[in-house]
Design a protein around this motif. Structure first.
Motif, PDB file in Angstrom:
ATOM      1  N   VAL A  51       0.982  -1.199  -0.013  1.00  0.00           N
ATOM      2  CA  VAL A  51       0.025   0.134   0.277  1.00  0.00           C
ATOM      3  C   VAL A  51       0.424   1.161   0.027  1.00  0.00           C
ATOM      4  N   SER A  52       0.137   1.420  -0.895  1.00  0.00           N
ATOM      5  CA  SER A  52       1.730   2.772  -0.906  1.00  0.00           C
ATOM      6  C   SER A  52       1.841   3.219   0.369  1.00  0.00           C
ATOM      7  N   ALA A  53       2.850   3.761   0.358  1.00  0.00           N
ATOM      8  CA  ALA A  53       4.020   4.302   1.642  1.00  0.00           C
ATOM      9  C   ALA A  53       2.548   5.728   1.701  1.00  0.00           C
ATOM     10  N   VAL A  54       2.724   6.509   2.573  1.00  0.00           N
ATOM     11  CA  VAL A  54       2.576   7.608   2.503  1.00  0.00           C
ATOM     12  C   VAL A  54       3.055   8.703   4.045  1.00  0.00           C
ATOM     13  N   ILE A  55       3.832   9.709   3.448  1.00  0.00           N
ATOM     14  CA  ILE A  55       3.897  10.514   5.176  1.00  0.00           C
ATOM     15  C   ILE A  55       3.192  10.927   6.375  1.00  0.00           C
ATOM     16  N   SER A  56       3.011  10.310   7.160  1.00  0.00           N
ATOM     17  CA  SER A  56       2.783  11.023   8.536  1.00  0.00           C
ATOM     18  C   SER A  56       3.154  12.315   8.004  1.00  0.00           C
ATOM     19  N   GLY A  57       1.615  13.010   8.999  1.00  0.00           N
ATOM     20  CA  GLY A  57       1.178  14.533   9.443  1.00  0.00           C
ATOM     21  C   GLY A  57      -0.267  14.740  10.253  1.00  0.00           C
ATOM     22  N   ASP A 237      -6.137  -5.035  -5.103  1.00  0.00           N
ATOM     23  CA  ASP A 237      -4.888  -4.719  -4.512  1.00  0.00           C
ATOM     24  C   ASP A 237      -4.048  -3.678  -4.648  1.00  0.00           C
ATOM     25  N   HIS A 238      -4.699  -3.597  -6.317  1.00  0.00           N
ATOM     26  CA  HIS A 238      -3.669  -2.479  -6.944  1.00  0.00           C
ATOM     27  C   HIS A 238      -4.409  -1.432  -8.490  1.00  0.00           C
ATOM     28  N   THR A 239      -4.068  -0.795  -8.612  1.00  0.00           N
ATOM     29  CA  THR A 239      -4.772   0.064  -9.633  1.00  0.00           C
ATOM     30  C   THR A 239      -3.478   0.150 -11.173  1.00  0.00           C
ATOM     31  N   THR A 259      -2.539   0.502  -5.148  1.00  0.00           N
ATOM     32  CA  THR A 259      -3.971   0.565  -4.013  1.00  0.00           C
ATOM     33  C   THR A 259      -4.883   0.573  -5.389  1.00  0.00           C
ATOM     34  N   PHE A 260      -6.281   0.004  -4.399  1.00  0.00           N
ATOM     35  CA  PHE A 260      -7.436   0.085  -5.331  1.00  0.00           C
ATOM     36  C   PHE A 260      -8.063   0.979  -5.140  1.00  0.00           C
ATOM     37  N   THR A 261      -8.427   2.181  -6.160  1.00  0.00           N
ATOM     38  CA  THR A 261      -8.757   3.444  -6.549  1.00  0.00           C
ATOM     39  C   THR A 261      -9.325   3.911  -7.228  1.00  0.00           C
ATOM     40  N   ASP A 262     -10.641   4.955  -7.413  1.00  0.00           N
ATOM     41  CA  ASP A 262     -10.496   4.790  -8.682  1.00  0.00           C
ATOM     42  C   ASP A 262     -11.116   6.612  -8.946  1.00  0.00           C
ATOM     43  N   ARG A 263     -10.421   7.120  -7.984  1.00  0.00           N
ATOM     44  CA  ARG A 263     -11.043   8.327  -7.464  1.00  0.00           C
ATOM     45  C   ARG A 263      -9.903   9.522  -8.116  1.00  0.00           C
ATOM     46  N   PHE A 264      -9.693  10.122  -9.405  1.00  0.00           N
ATOM     47  CA  PHE A 264      -8.066  10.314  -9.853  1.00  0.00           C
ATOM     48  C   PHE A 264      -8.761  11.545  -9.919  1.00  0.00           C
ATOM     49  N   SER A 265      -8.219  12.676 -11.212  1.00  0.00           N
ATOM     50  CA  SER A 265      -7.641  13.920 -11.886  1.00  0.00           C
ATOM     51  C   SER A 265      -8.162  13.612 -13.030  1.00  0.00           C
ATOM     52  N   THR A 266      -8.286  13.844 -13.993  1.00  0.00           N
ATOM     53  CA  THR A 266      -8.476  14.409 -15.233  1.00  0.00           C
ATOM     54  C   THR A 266      -6.336  14.417 -15.342  1.00  0.00           C
ATOM     55  N   LEU A 267      -5.731  14.088 -16.451  1.00  0.00           N
ATOM     56  CA  LEU A 267      -4.457  14.006 -16.702  1.00  0.00           C
ATOM     57  C   LEU A 267      -3.890  15.272 -16.645  1.00  0.00           C
ATOM     58  N   GLY A 268      -2.823  15.773 -15.719  1.00  0.00           N
ATOM     59  CA  GLY A 268      -2.532  17.305 -15.560  1.00  0.00           C
ATOM     60  C   GLY A 268      -1.785  17.876 -16.998  1.00  0.00           C
ATOM     61  N   GLY A 271       1.060  16.745 -19.145  1.00  0.00           N
ATOM     62  CA  GLY A 271       0.743  15.368 -19.707  1.00  0.00           C
ATOM     63  C   GLY A 271       1.165  14.292 -19.503  1.00  0.00           C
ATOM     64  N   ARG A 272       1.393  14.430 -18.132  1.00  0.00           N
ATOM     65  CA  ARG A 272       2.288  13.334 -17.747  1.00  0.00           C
ATOM     66  C   ARG A 272       1.696  13.056 -16.168  1.00  0.00           C
ATOM     67  N   THR A 273       1.137  14.264 -15.482  1.00  0.00           N
ATOM     68  CA  THR A 273       1.039  13.735 -14.009  1.00  0.00           C
ATOM     69  C   THR A 273      -0.499  13.825 -13.480  1.00  0.00           C
ATOM     70  N   ILE A 274      -0.553  12.709 -12.974  1.00  0.00           N
ATOM     71  CA  ILE A 274      -1.953  12.927 -12.561  1.00  0.00           C
ATOM     72  C   ILE A 274      -2.163  12.434 -11.172  1.00  0.00           C
ATOM     73  N   ALA A 275      -3.549  13.034 -10.034  1.00  0.00           N
ATOM     74  CA  ALA A 275      -3.303  13.152  -8.932  1.00  0.00           C
ATOM     75  C   ALA A 275      -4.797  11.916  -8.263  1.00  0.00           C
ATOM     76  N   TRP A 276      -4.429  11.414  -7.757  1.00  0.00           N
ATOM     77  CA  TRP A 276      -5.883  10.535  -6.855  1.00  0.00           C
ATOM     78  C   TRP A 276      -5.877  10.733  -5.065  1.00  0.00           C
ATOM     79  N   LEU A 277      -7.112  10.582  -4.784  1.00  0.00           N
ATOM     80  CA  LEU A 277      -7.591  10.296  -3.454  1.00  0.00           C
ATOM     81  C   LEU A 277      -7.655   9.711  -2.629  1.00  0.00           C
ATOM     82  N   ASP A 278      -6.577   9.919  -1.658  1.00  0.00           N
ATOM     83  CA  ASP A 278      -6.709   8.288  -0.560  1.00  0.00           C
ATOM     84  C   ASP A 278      -7.176   9.053   0.587  1.00  0.00           C
ATOM     85  N   LEU A 279      -8.437   8.514   0.927  1.00  0.00           N
ATOM     86  CA  LEU A 279      -9.069   9.149   1.854  1.00  0.00           C
ATOM     87  C   LEU A 279      -8.753   8.663   3.382  1.00  0.00           C
ATOM     88  N   GLY A 280      -7.601   7.584   3.502  1.00  0.00           N
ATOM     89  CA  GLY A 280      -6.896   6.832   4.480  1.00  0.00           C
ATOM     90  C   GLY A 280      -8.054   5.763   5.284  1.00  0.00           C
TER      91      GLY A 280
END
Length: 374
Positions: A51-57, A237-239, A259-268, A271-280
């Motif tokens: 699962v992707s590693a995330v920075i704690s905060g 378990d992955h996308t 991670t298993f998700t469909d919560r993506f942004s459009t392509l940035g 032309g190479r960047t994409i964002a996705w939402l990790d709800l935790g």
């Protein structure tokens, strides 16, 4: 019908908010499960084995929930053929069974200036999908009389019509996804479960051409000019994320996130960047994060904690980019009441800072926001 373990609760008292992408995912996963089961049964005839590693905060302190005045009843006039300003959103009306007689479900649109229009169901199929360009200037919809998708320029009234018919058997199904390019001249339309094989196409509205997209892959966005086309395929378990410069050709590398998700942004815009939402998943206060992935480099990417939202609100979906550092985000109230309605925000993907864009109507069974991926 919900395959995401962290899916949001729907707003009580309203008709269900139809999430087309998640329905498409479920249809695809259901068919994959059937295929796997069949393959396993055949294998048993030959041999008995196999699962992707995330920075704690820490989230900043939450702001108090806003006090919202009751939404005034808007009188909707018919949508004019031209002269309409940029749209803020569209939503499908609902009928209260046993309360409203002779009620007809229709689409309604509201402009950024607050004008509200109703769409004639004879021209804009009330049960069909709809999409709005990120600038709100063009509207994609299904014309039931012509049995074709159309795109309307709301200011000039110019209409582009798809070159091929899309019959009702490819429309009246929950597992459908409609995307529109920023210029409004290209559409992707997917229907998973409508046939034995998924119907997944890219439509060039101006050039009047139609091409096939990879089966089972769910389109996230399509660029102006018909490319790049960004698709996803969520597994258990992955996308996997796949980018095509054009439909079926000039494929870039496929990137996998753990991670298993469909919560993506459009392509940035690069032309190479994409964002996705990790709800935790941490309790009692899950921390929502936006993860930014560089598709040219691969990997899960860097993450940032989403800034403070009003108390009781939770991120739900991402959308189009407002520049190289900001992406749109839809948030829902976790509990209904007190006039709480969905909200659209802009999030800085470098800092997590959140700014409000607009409040959305609560009385809808489906809502369409310009550029939103859902």
């Amino acid at each position: 019908m919900n395959m995401l373990r962290d899916d949001l609760r729907h707003i009580a008292g309203e008709a269900p908010d139809v999430d087309l992408t998640e329905r498409a995912i479920r249809g695809a996963r259901r068919r994959r499960a059937t295929a796997v089961a069949a393959a396993a049964a055949m294998a048993l005839v030959v041999t008995a084995g196999t699962v992707s590693a995330v920075i704690s905060g820490v989230l900043p302190a939450r702001r108090a929930a806003p006090i919202v005045a009751p939404t005034p009843v808007m009188v909707a006039s018919p949508l004019p053929d031209s002269g309409v300003g940029p749209l803020a959103h569209a939503h499908r009306t609902s009928c209260r069974i046993g309360v409203e007689e002779n009620c007809v479900v229709t689409w309604r649109v509201e402009t950024a200036d607050g004008d509200v229009y109703r769409l004639d169901p004879a021209r804009y199929h009330s049960g069909g999908p709809m999409a709005i360009t990120p600038d709100g200037l063009r509207l994609a919809y299904y014309d039931p009389a012509r049995q074709r998708f159309q795109v309307r320029d709301l200011a000039s009234g110019q209409v582009w019509t798809a070159p091929r018919q899309t019959g009702p058997e490819l429309l009246d199904n929950g597992d459908t996804v409609l995307r529109i390019s920023p210029d409004g001249l290209h559409l992707t339309y997917s229907c998973f479960g409508c046939r034995s094989k998924p119907y997944n196409v890219l439509i060039d509205m101006a050039g009047r051409r139609q091409s096939t997209l990879p089966a089972e892959w769910i389109p996230v966005s399509v660029g102006a000019g018909g490319g790049p086309v960004t698709l996803i395929w969520p597994y258990d378990d992955h996308t996997s994320i796949r980018v095509l410069d054009r439909a079926g050709r000039d494929e870039r590398r496929t990137v996998t996130i753990q991670t298993f998700t469909d919560r993506f942004s459009t392509l940035g815009p690069d032309g190479r960047t994409i964002a996705w939402l990790d709800l935790g998943t941490a309790e009692p206060a899950p921390q929502a994060r936006i993860v930014v992935t560089d598709l040219a480099q691969g990997g899960s990417g860097r993450s940032v904690t989403v800034g403070a939202l009003p108390d009781g609100y939770r991120p739900a979906r991402l959308g189009s980019w407002l520049g190289p550092a900001e992406v749109t985000m839809l948030a829902y109230p976790e509990e209904p009441g007190r006039g709480a309605t969905p909200m659209l925000y802009a999030v800085d993907v470098a800092t997590g800072a959140v700014r409000e864009i607009m409040r959305l109507p609560a009385d809808q069974s489906a809502i369409v926001v310009p550029g939103l991926v859902r």
